[in-house]
Each structure stands twice: as C-alpha cells, then as structure tokens.
Scaffold this motif. Structure first.
Motif, PDB file in Angstrom:
ATOM      1  N   ASN A 299       0.870  -1.426  -0.010  1.00  0.00           N
ATOM      2  CA  ASN A 299      -0.019   0.010  -0.029  1.00  0.00           C
ATOM      3  C   ASN A 299       0.864   1.285   0.030  1.00  0.00           C
ATOM      4  OD1 ASN A 299       0.903  -0.117   2.678  1.00  0.00           O
ATOM      5  ND2 ASN A 299      -0.966   0.133   3.555  1.00  0.00           N
ATOM      6  N   GLY A 300       2.184   1.165  -0.345  1.00  0.00           N
ATOM      7  CA  GLY A 300       2.919   2.340  -0.290  1.00  0.00           C
ATOM      8  C   GLY A 300       3.584   2.421   1.293  1.00  0.00           C
ATOM      9  N   HIS A 301       3.209   1.676   2.069  1.00  0.00           N
ATOM     10  CA  HIS A 301       3.595   2.088   3.670  1.00  0.00           C
ATOM     11  C   HIS A 301       4.365   0.450   3.973  1.00  0.00           C
ATOM     12  CE1 HIS A 301       1.239   5.557   3.275  1.00  0.00           C
ATOM     13  NE2 HIS A 301       1.669   5.760   4.484  1.00  0.00           N
ATOM     14  N   SER A 302       3.549  -0.560   3.567  1.00  0.00           N
ATOM     15  CA  SER A 302       3.775  -1.738   4.178  1.00  0.00           C
ATOM     16  C   SER A 302       3.817  -2.690   3.247  1.00  0.00           C
ATOM     17  CB  SER A 302       2.898  -2.107   5.253  1.00  0.00           C
ATOM     18  OG  SER A 302       2.936  -1.298   6.357  1.00  0.00           O
ATOM     19  N   THR A 303       4.339  -3.976   3.352  1.00  0.00           N
ATOM     20  CA  THR A 303       4.389  -5.205   2.281  1.00  0.00           C
ATOM     21  C   THR A 303       4.055  -6.369   3.054  1.00  0.00           C
ATOM     22  OG1 THR A 303       6.454  -5.504   2.505  1.00  0.00           O
ATOM     23  CG2 THR A 303       5.878  -3.810   0.634  1.00  0.00           C
ATOM     24  N   ALA A 304       3.464  -7.219   2.311  1.00  0.00           N
ATOM     25  CA  ALA A 304       3.152  -8.658   3.043  1.00  0.00           C
ATOM     26  C   ALA A 304       3.278  -9.610   1.651  1.00  0.00           C
ATOM     27  CB  ALA A 304       2.061  -8.860   3.477  1.00  0.00           C
ATOM     28  N   LEU A 305       3.489 -10.954   1.905  1.00  0.00           N
ATOM     29  CA  LEU A 305       3.416 -12.066   1.077  1.00  0.00           C
ATOM     30  C   LEU A 305       2.143 -12.923   1.217  1.00  0.00           C
ATOM     31  CD1 LEU A 305       7.158 -13.005   0.133  1.00  0.00           C
ATOM     32  CD2 LEU A 305       5.611 -11.556  -1.200  1.00  0.00           C
ATOM     33  N   VAL A 306       1.452 -13.408   0.039  1.00  0.00           N
ATOM     34  CA  VAL A 306       0.513 -14.541   0.276  1.00  0.00           C
ATOM     35  C   VAL A 306       1.260 -15.520  -0.336  1.00  0.00           C
ATOM     36  CG1 VAL A 306      -1.770 -14.899  -0.032  1.00  0.00           C
ATOM     37  CG2 VAL A 306      -0.918 -12.523   0.276  1.00  0.00           C
ATOM     38  N   ASP A 307       1.104 -16.748  -0.012  1.00  0.00           N
ATOM     39  CA  ASP A 307       1.507 -17.913  -0.757  1.00  0.00           C
ATOM     40  C   ASP A 307       0.401 -18.302  -1.764  1.00  0.00           C
ATOM     41  OD1 ASP A 307       0.189 -19.815   0.804  1.00  0.00           O
ATOM     42  OD2 ASP A 307       1.758 -20.589   1.671  1.00  0.00           O
ATOM     43  N   PRO A 308       0.764 -19.331  -2.549  1.00  0.00           N
ATOM     44  CA  PRO A 308      -0.450 -19.749  -3.172  1.00  0.00           C
ATOM     45  C   PRO A 308      -1.682 -20.685  -2.466  1.00  0.00           C
ATOM     46  CG  PRO A 308       1.413 -21.136  -3.605  1.00  0.00           C
ATOM     47  CD  PRO A 308       1.867 -19.891  -2.876  1.00  0.00           C
ATOM     48  N   ARG A 309      -1.510 -20.800  -1.254  1.00  0.00           N
ATOM     49  CA  ARG A 309      -2.440 -21.620  -0.609  1.00  0.00           C
ATOM     50  C   ARG A 309      -3.231 -20.475   0.336  1.00  0.00           C
ATOM     51  NH1 ARG A 309       1.150 -25.055   3.148  1.00  0.00           N
ATOM     52  NH2 ARG A 309       2.505 -23.174   2.801  1.00  0.00           N
ATOM     53  N   GLY A 310      -2.849 -19.149   0.116  1.00  0.00           N
ATOM     54  CA  GLY A 310      -3.644 -18.185   0.816  1.00  0.00           C
ATOM     55  C   GLY A 310      -3.362 -18.076   2.195  1.00  0.00           C
ATOM     56  N   ARG A 311      -2.014 -18.322   2.236  1.00  0.00           N
ATOM     57  CA  ARG A 311      -1.377 -18.106   3.695  1.00  0.00           C
ATOM     58  C   ARG A 311      -0.572 -16.923   3.768  1.00  0.00           C
ATOM     59  NH1 ARG A 311      -1.216 -23.316   6.665  1.00  0.00           N
ATOM     60  NH2 ARG A 311       0.783 -22.448   7.736  1.00  0.00           N
ATOM     61  N   ILE A 312      -0.797 -15.786   4.613  1.00  0.00           N
ATOM     62  CA  ILE A 312       0.107 -14.865   4.825  1.00  0.00           C
ATOM     63  C   ILE A 312       1.431 -15.305   5.522  1.00  0.00           C
ATOM     64  CG2 ILE A 312       0.480 -12.466   6.040  1.00  0.00           C
ATOM     65  CD1 ILE A 312      -1.734 -12.753   3.807  1.00  0.00           C
ATOM     66  N   TRP A 314       4.728 -13.524   5.172  1.00  0.00           N
ATOM     67  CA  TRP A 314       5.707 -12.636   5.634  1.00  0.00           C
ATOM     68  C   TRP A 314       5.119 -11.212   5.463  1.00  0.00           C
ATOM     69  CZ3 TRP A 314      10.324 -12.281   6.926  1.00  0.00           C
ATOM     70  CH2 TRP A 314      11.164 -11.225   6.819  1.00  0.00           C
ATOM     71  N   MET A 315       5.354 -10.581   6.797  1.00  0.00           N
ATOM     72  CA  MET A 315       4.798  -9.226   6.878  1.00  0.00           C
ATOM     73  C   MET A 315       5.753  -8.408   7.951  1.00  0.00           C
ATOM     74  SD  MET A 315       0.745  -8.107   7.770  1.00  0.00           S
ATOM     75  CE  MET A 315       1.163  -7.595   9.321  1.00  0.00           C
ATOM     76  N   PRO A 316       6.759  -7.646   7.520  1.00  0.00           N
ATOM     77  CA  PRO A 316       7.358  -6.933   8.260  1.00  0.00           C
ATOM     78  C   PRO A 316       6.699  -5.606   8.754  1.00  0.00           C
ATOM     79  CG  PRO A 316       8.559  -7.118   6.450  1.00  0.00           C
ATOM     80  CD  PRO A 316       7.262  -7.703   6.088  1.00  0.00           C
ATOM     81  N   HIS A 317       6.829  -5.165  10.253  1.00  0.00           N
ATOM     82  CA  HIS A 317       6.129  -4.105  10.736  1.00  0.00           C
ATOM     83  C   HIS A 317       7.076  -3.619  11.924  1.00  0.00           C
ATOM     84  CE1 HIS A 317       2.947  -1.708  12.405  1.00  0.00           C
ATOM     85  NE2 HIS A 317       3.349  -1.992  13.539  1.00  0.00           N
ATOM     86  N   PRO A 318       7.079  -2.117  11.935  1.00  0.00           N
ATOM     87  CA  PRO A 318       6.312  -1.139  11.352  1.00  0.00           C
ATOM     88  C   PRO A 318       6.991  -0.731   9.977  1.00  0.00           C
ATOM     89  CG  PRO A 318       7.323  -0.252  13.210  1.00  0.00           C
ATOM     90  CD  PRO A 318       7.740  -1.407  13.079  1.00  0.00           C
ATOM     91  N   LEU A 319       8.261  -0.935   9.912  1.00  0.00           N
ATOM     92  CA  LEU A 319       9.095  -0.471   8.769  1.00  0.00           C
ATOM     93  C   LEU A 319       9.621  -1.919   7.888  1.00  0.00           C
ATOM     94  CD1 LEU A 319      11.408   2.057  10.157  1.00  0.00           C
ATOM     95  CD2 LEU A 319       9.581   2.736   8.660  1.00  0.00           C
ATOM     96  N   PRO A 320       9.810  -1.461   6.643  1.00  0.00           N
ATOM     97  CA  PRO A 320      10.160  -2.621   5.807  1.00  0.00           C
ATOM     98  C   PRO A 320      11.176  -3.706   6.260  1.00  0.00           C
ATOM     99  CG  PRO A 320       9.643  -0.641   4.456  1.00  0.00           C
ATOM    100  CD  PRO A 320       9.891  -0.349   5.826  1.00  0.00           C
ATOM    101  N   HIS A 321      12.333  -2.788   7.180  1.00  0.00           N
ATOM    102  CA  HIS A 321      13.277  -3.745   7.561  1.00  0.00           C
ATOM    103  C   HIS A 321      13.095  -4.248   9.106  1.00  0.00           C
ATOM    104  CE1 HIS A 321      13.935   0.580   8.552  1.00  0.00           C
ATOM    105  NE2 HIS A 321      14.702  -0.009   9.678  1.00  0.00           N
ATOM    106  N   SER A 322      11.908  -3.947   9.486  1.00  0.00           N
ATOM    107  CA  SER A 322      11.459  -4.389  10.785  1.00  0.00           C
ATOM    108  C   SER A 322      11.312  -5.945  10.799  1.00  0.00           C
ATOM    109  CB  SER A 322      10.388  -3.601  11.436  1.00  0.00           C
ATOM    110  OG  SER A 322      10.507  -2.270  11.565  1.00  0.00           O
TER     111      SER A 322
END
Length: 898
Positions: A299-312, A314-322
């Motif tokens: 969303n321009g602030h955060s990122t996350a990964l969804v795998d092909p099974r619909g599982r989240i 990867w999701m760093p927070h609050p910064l991309p390198h957190s």
C-alpha cells in the motif's frame, strides 16, 4: 546419578517406507514420548550436528557370538541417511577393531568409524607404534595363546592393537577364571583393561570413547552432539556432553549420565529415523512453496506476501526492515503464518481411506489465485470459498499496518491466526475476547478483529494460535471481514469495524487503478508492464521516498546455500533505477520522492563522495548484519540474515544511476530547480574525487576491491549526464568535467578490454566476463555498432547465457555455493540485442523471460536453468524494472517483442 526411567520396548520396528520416509513422525512422537521427542526437535535445529553411537548393543543386537552381530537394517539406513544431510555428520565409536567394524557394519565411508575405544581413527594408524607398545603387544599375544590353551571355551577376538576377551555365554566358574586371568595378565604386562558388558578390551595403546568423541567434535566442527550407547564404556563419552547435546543409554541396567534411556536397538533406529526426518525437514523445508508463486501485497507503506495456499507468510512491521510478524516463508510455520482455507474433516492420520484423504487435501488446494485487475488485491479461490487480501490505506504520517482479508462463500472455512513476534524468536501469547484476538507483550497494539467469530487458542511450538471455523455465507452480510491491525487505529479501520469495508477496499483499489491508468504504456506487453510497474510502485515507501530492492530477506540464491541476503533497504543504485523506470512510464511522484529522500541522506553525509551504497528507507544507517539462528531458512537455506554488510563497502558506481535519474527528471519536466542542479553537481564532484579508486562494484563481491569496468562506466555516465543537463539549461559546470569524461572513456576502452577474452571484462587486467560490462554500449559510451561492443555482446551470450537466463559472471567471488542467472542480466542482453539489430534473438530471449513470471506475474531475482528453480528475494525490483526497460526500448525502436 540415578538412571532415567527406561522406555518400554515396542513392536514398532520400522524400516524404509514406501513413501520414502524412514519413519512416520507422528508414530515416532507417540513411541518416544513427549520429552525425548522435544529434545530431538531441538537437536535437529543445530547448525552443525554430530550423531555418534556405539555398535554392539546399540545399532546391532547383542548376540552370543560377536562375529554374528550385524546392525539392524533401519539403523544402517538411518546412519547412511544422516551422513547425506548438509551440516550433519554420523559416526560409530566401538570397542571393536576398525577392520571388523568396517566389515560388519555395512556403513559407507561418509559415516566416521572409530575402533578400539578411540584407539583407531584410521586403518593404518596402528602400523607405526612405539617400541614399548610393540613389546606389550607381543607379550599380550603370547599370553592370549596360553589363555586359549588353558581355557579352550574362551572366546578371544584378536585386534591389531590387542584383543577382546568375551564372557557372554560362559558359566559363572569360567567367568571368574577368565576375569582373574585378565587382571593378573594386564598387571604383569602393564596395560589397563576396559570393562564392558560381558567383555574385557585389552589394548596396548590406551583409548577412551570420551576422548574419541571430543576429537570427532573438534575435527568436524560440531555445535551439538547426540551420543547413544549401551555399555559402561560409553559413560566416558556421555560425560563429555555439553549443554545442547543429548545422551541416550540403551537398556535399563547400571547408573548413567545419559539424559534418557531407550529400550533396545529397535528403539535406537526409531530415534535416529525421527531425528533424520526432523532435520531433513528443517534443513530443506520439504513443504517450501516455490518462490515465484508468492504474491505481493502493498500500500506504499507496508508489504506482505501471500503464498498460493492463501497463507500470509511474511509481513514486516512497522518499517520494511523491521521484524516480521509472519515469517513462515523462511522455512518454518513456527515463525508465524495467517492461513484461511476450506476446513477438512479429519486428517491424513485420522480414520479414512487413502482416497478420502487425498480428496480432502485436494479440496484445500486453491483453484486460482490472481490480482484483481490493476490493483494490489490478491484473490484466492477454492470451490465454495473466495478470499480477497489487501493492505488498507493508512495516513501518510503513519507507520500502522492494516491487513484486510475478506471471505465469501458457502464452504466451511478454517482460520488459523499464528503471529510470531521477532521472527518467531520467542513465544507469542494471544488473548481472545468477543471477536478480537489480541497479541500480548507488544510495544504497540496488535489485534485481529473478526466480528462474530469464536476463536479457540491452541498451542503450536510453544506459542498460541487462534483457530476458528466459520461458513462465511452464514454470517451477517454473507461475508467475513478479518482485519489485522498493527499500531494505532485510523479512520479506515473504523470504517472496516463499522461494517463499511467495501468503501475502504474501493479506496485501496481505486488508488492503484487510477495510478495505472495514468501511465504511458507501450502498445505491446501491456499486462506484464503494468504488473511490473505496480510491483515497483509497491516497493516505493511513500512516507520517506525510499525504495526497497525487494520486500524480503534471505530467500536463497542457491537452495541449501549461504548466499542469503537482506534486500529490505534502499540502494542508491537500485532505487534510482526503479523510480527512473516509473518516470519513463510517466509517473513522476516516485522519482521526486526519491530525490527528496536522497537530499536528506546527503545532508547528513560528510560529503557526496562518502555516501554509503545503501540505507534504511527512513534514512538511518543499517544495524550490523546478524544471523537468525533459530530459523531454518527457505528450503533449509541458512543462514537467515538481517541487516546487510554491503553498507560498509565502497561502491563508486552508485553516482551514475542517480545522475541519470536527475537528467531524466529535468528533461521530462523541461525545467530544473537549484536543488536538483546542486544534487547533480554533488554526484559529479564525488566522481571527480574518487573515480580513479578501486571498489567492490555493482555485485558487492565480498573480496578485495578492484578497478571494476562497470564502475568506471558509471563514473563516465555521471559526468556525461551532468554535461547534458548543463548544455540543455545553459548551466556552468563546476570543473573540467568534459575533459575528465573523455579521460575516463579512454581509460575504460583501453584498460577494460581483454585481448584474451575478446571482450570487456569485470575489471582492469582480468579476463573474466561480467554481464554488467554490456554497459560500455548500453550507456552510450561506445556506439552500438562499435566492434568491441559487438564482441562483448557475443562473449556474454556465449559464456554467460544458459537458455532463458544470463548469469552475472562465472568467476570465484569469494563465497561458497552456486547461484542462478539474474533476470536483470537477461534484460541487459535483450537490450544489447535490440541495440545491435538482433531483433529475432531479442524477441526469443524476451519470450523465455516472460514465461518465467510467476502465476500472478511476479519475478524473483534469479532463475536456475538446471534445476528449473526460481531463486532470490521476491519480488525483485531489478527484475521488474529490467522488464519495463526492454519493452519500452523495443517500442522506441519500432519493434514488438510479442
């Protein structure tokens, strides 16, 4: 020490199974018990593991005739299997002679064999013994002949350094007589007998299993040790064990220093097989999802990964390198995940036919996964269930993360919410209250909001997981909205909680769709270019202007290898090239934001020539590169790194991409402001001061710096673009940059060329090729029809291309292991083909590259053509900006790559 309680013998003997597994871990856990199995789980995650056992009574049953003591098939299979695993060694330490041990054990050379209680580490080590030992050996041999004459029934096993005198099967009177003879003879000759169960070992060179185990540990560099033995002689080995090791004693007799007992050699096999399966799973990540099949949320602030099974995953927070809240992609569900999918009644271990179990597994596999039109919303669909995932908008000055998952459909659905703080390094506790699952012990609020859902807390790997089953269609509104919030609440979250998620989704998707419509897209390959552009835009950190090279860390450049790096930072080079690709498509905001970010960096630097190659997106210096020892890594690829030591390297090429970006910004706008000219001058001044130095180059080789050809070309580019801007806007150059530009070009064309390679090469005086040397022509320093550039293109294709990919280089870069071809290098060769008129070859290679995009259109960093495996951090900015560049260049030249 009082002996641990023995485990009961079991009829579960085990053998190599038809499914390729040595043991069913569920059965093994039940058989071994919780405590021992937990110890094996911990041991399996050791960076370097040594597994050592005794022979008789441990991997082979005790028998009356030692010549008939053969190891159990399962034990042979597991010892062999363990020896094949990376970072794993196996050994047998026995009182037997080394020759007998090798002949009877049927174990391969990869299993270390130690005979005579540690006296024999090699077959020929006993050939050169001192005279006194030789005298004792001769005296012992003569005495043993007397023993056999006086006691014909005595069983004597001769060894190169002595003998074993066995008592098993002898009558009490015979045992007493032989025992007396042993003590009298050893005292007379001057040797120390080693007493085992029903055996005396008489050796002229003293040895102990403890000393042997210590020697193996040191020689093999083992961090942790498993030792299993059955005899009093094994206690010296068990005494050497340290914290993190595990000692097991076979049988119930005698005191022991072992941590636990197991019943018999059959149980030894089950124990070793369980350890093998646990370690193999940890090392290789048997369930690892192909890298290219992961989809990016942003969303321009955060990122996350969804795998092909619909599982989240990867999701760093609050910064991309957190630290990431969900880190399953790095090899273990214990590092955190958030899954949604069809609920399956029972499991493979429950009652039911194999066909029913396969059908259940098939129902949990999604039918499709795609992005919704030109947005960053990922839609995963199963039969009767659809899940839409996106990151909600947050205020510009916010560091909040709001993950939205919208479930619709009539299928019974299972939700598993398993956040794990700090990459799963410590246990995570949850609390459930009225449709909200809160994460405990966090520095800021973290909670999953799920109105109307009753969650149950279960324990997984020492942490809480919130589990619920729902039918989305049965809920109010016919859908379920899951909102995972990290940080303070916002108006958007309030809207979601008030039942107005559709408005939030419309805003989120509308932003991406409107932005995509604003782009100046080429006529051909629109879908690939748009998805690449959206991906690059999602890697731009709007609050700061920094740009991620990739949203992930440590996705490997080689499966099982050590080339695993953290790319969640802003490289001056990568960031400049990324926003320049978006600028070429007509989007200026990202380029202007990056320039502002760079000005802030420069304001804190002692001078432009002292800029680091990379920074965190917030402009801060990086923390030291560290290793997360508790994570197995994607597909067993370790170490998992956070931070990046390349920050401390000298990379003098970075000024070129920045200067090229500034030139393109002001040319596109038709005007230049004072700050932009000052920044461009700063880049040129840095080149003027340092262009003649050696550096580590674009590839950040962890070896001594060199005069890298690509770096020198980028120094030329810096001055050339600054001169172009000065000429276009009537500005005065601060120095003799025109002459310096020509000086650099002359040096590169002269010293960068290799007569041996008939190509420009990686560095002055080297004959090794480097795909980056294509920039002698791609930059415009040499004309496209210059014979030297044409020869370099031929050489790169001939030496570095393999099928659909191009490798960076083939030389030793100072790191172990192999890597794949780089997609950015492939795009450079395609550009070179286009510029030199080889259109058909450009089209063929581009089509091959296009086929390597994942199911949702994303590209990782690399591709291994031999293993047909996608590698590296994902999605990679380099790969997607290269894709855009070649399509645009083809359009400019009036040709199509379709």
């Amino acid at each position: 020490m009082s002996p641990p309680g023995p485990l009961q013998a079991t009829a579960f003997v085990g053998s190599v199974r038809s499914d390729g597994l040595l043991v069913d871990l569920a059965e093994a856990a039940r058989t071994l018990g919780d405590d021992l199995f937990s110890r094996l789980v911990a041991l399996s995650r050791s960076p370097q593991l040594l597994v050592a056992t005794d022979y008789d009574g441990t991997i082979a049953p005790l028998v009356d005739r030692p010549t008939r003591a053969f190891p159990l098939d399962l034990n042979v299979a597991t010892m062999r299997a363990l020896s094949t695993l990376p970072s794993t060694q196996s050994a047998v330490i026995s009182g037997r002679s080394l020759r007998d041990l090798a002949a009877m054990s049927r174990l391969p050379r990869e299993v270390h064999l130690v005979g005579s209680h540690g006296g024999e580490f090699g077959i020929d080590e006993f050939d050169d013994i001192d005279p006194e030992s030789e005298r004792r050996r001769a005296a012992l041999r003569a005495a043993l002949l007397d023993l056999r004459r006086d006691h014909p029934d005595a069983f004597v096993e001769f060894k190169p350094l002595g003998a074993a005198v066995h008592l098993r099967g002898r009558s009490p009177k015979q045992r007493d007589a032989i025992t007396a003879w042993v003590h009298e003879t050893c005292a007379r000759i001057g040797i120390e007998p080693v007493r085992g169960r029903d055996v005396f070992d008489l050796t002229v060179i003293p040895g102990s299993k403890g000393a042997a185990l210590d020697a193996l540990r040191s020689r093999l560099g083992a961090d942790s040790v498993l030792y299993i033995g059955d005899d009093v002689a094994d206690e010296t080995a068990l005494e050497t064990l340290r914290d993190g090791d595990l000692g097991l004693r076979v049988g119930a007799d005698g005191d022991t220093r072992a941590h636990a007992r197991i019943a018999d050699p059959h149980m030894v096999g089950i124990t070793l097989a369980a350890l093998y399966e646990l370690r193999r799973s940890w090392l290789f990540g048997r369930s690892s999802t192909p890298i290219e099949r992961h989809s990016l949320l942003g969303n321009g602030h955060s990122t996350a990964l969804v795998d092909p099974r619909g599982r989240i995953c990867w999701m760093p927070h609050p910064l991309p390198h957190s630290a990431s809240v969900f880190s399953e992609v790095l090899g273990s569900s214990s590092a955190g995940y958030f899954s949604v999918g069809p609920a399956v009644q029972g499991s493979a271990s429950a009652q039911g036919s194999a066909g029913e179990n396969r059908a259940g597994a098939a129902r949990t596999r999604p039918l499709t996964q795609r992005y919704r039109d030109d947005t960053m919303t990922v839609v995963t669909r199963w039969a009767g269930l659809e899940v839409s995932d996106y990151l909600a908008p947050v205020p510009d000055d916010s560091q909040d993360t709001v993950l939205i998952r919208v479930l619709t459909g009539t299928a019974p659905t299972e939700i598993r919410f398993a956040p794990r703080l700090d990459y799963g390094a410590a246990p995570t506790s949850l609390e459930v209250e009225r449709g909200v699952v809160r994460v405990d012990n966090t520095s800021e609020p973290m909670a999953l909001h799920a109105a109307g859902v009753d969650f149950e807390l279960v324990e997984e790997h020492g942490s809480h997981t919130a589990v619920a089953r729902v039918v989305p269609a049965d809920l109010p509104g016919g859908e379920l909205v899951l909102a995972f919030t990290c940080g303070g609440a916002s108006d958007f979250l309030d809207s979601v909680l008030a039942g107005d998620e559709h408005r939030v989704r419309a805003l989120a998707e509308g932003f991406w769709e409107n932005w995509a419509r604003s782009l100046a897209l080429p006529e051909h390959m629109r879908e690939g270019v748009v998805r690449s552009a959206l991906t690059l835009r999602a890697l731009c950190h709007a609050p700061t202007g920094g740009v991620l090279a990739a949203p992930t860390t440590s996705l490997p450049e080689g499966i099982g290898g050590v080339r695993n790096w953290d790319y969640r930072y802003t490289w001056l080079r990568d960031g400049s090239m990324t926003v320049r690709a978006l600028l070429d498509l007509g989007s200026t905001a990202e380029a202007e934001g990056f320039v502002q970010w760079l000005r802030g960096i420069l304001a804190e630097a002692p001078g432009p020539e002292f800029l680091h190659p990379l920074y965190a997106v917030d402009g801060s210096a990086l923390t030291s590169e560290a290793v997360l020892e508790h994570l197995p890594g994607y597909a067993g690829s370790r170490p998992v790194r956070v931070g990046n030591a390349a920050e401390h390297q000298v990379q003098l090429d970075v000024f070129g991409p920045v200067a090229e970006l500034l030139r393109d910004i002001v040319i596109a706008r038709g005007a230049i402001d004072d700050g932009e000219w000052e920044l461009l001058v700063a880049m040129g001044t840095a080149v003027e001061a340092r262009w003649h130095e050696e550096d580590h180059g674009i590839w950040e080789a962890r070896r001594p710096p060199k005069h890298n050809v690509y770096t020198k070309v980028m120094c030329w580019v810096t001055l050339d673009r600054a001169i172009d801007v000065a000429d276009s806007f009537g500005l005065t150059l601060p120095g003799a940059w025109r002459g310096l530009r020509e000086q650099i070009a002359e040096e590169v064309t002269d010293r960068g060329w290799s007569e041996t390679a008939q190509s420009y090469t990686v560095a002055y005086g080297d004959d090794d090729l480097d795909a980056a040397c294509l920039f002698v022509g791609l930059s415009g320093m040499l004309a496209a029809d210059d014979p030297r550039f044409l020869a370099t293109v031929d050489a790169v294709e001939r030496e570095l291309r393999e099928g659909p990919t191009v490798f960076r280089y083939r030389y030793d870069d100072g790191l172990p292991g192999l890597e794949g071809g780089f997609h950015i290098c492939t795009t450079w060769l395609i550009e070179a083909f286009l510029l030199t008129g080889r259109i058909d070859e450009a089209r063929t290679l581009f089509r091959q590259l296009d086929k390597l995009r994942g199911p949702t259109g994303l590209l990782a960093e690399e591709y291994d053509p031999l293993a047909e495996q996608h590698l590296g951090n994902h999605p990679q900015a380099y790969s997607h900006l290269g894709y855009i560049r070649v399509v645009r260049l083809a359009a400019q030249l009036g040709c199509s790559l379709e």
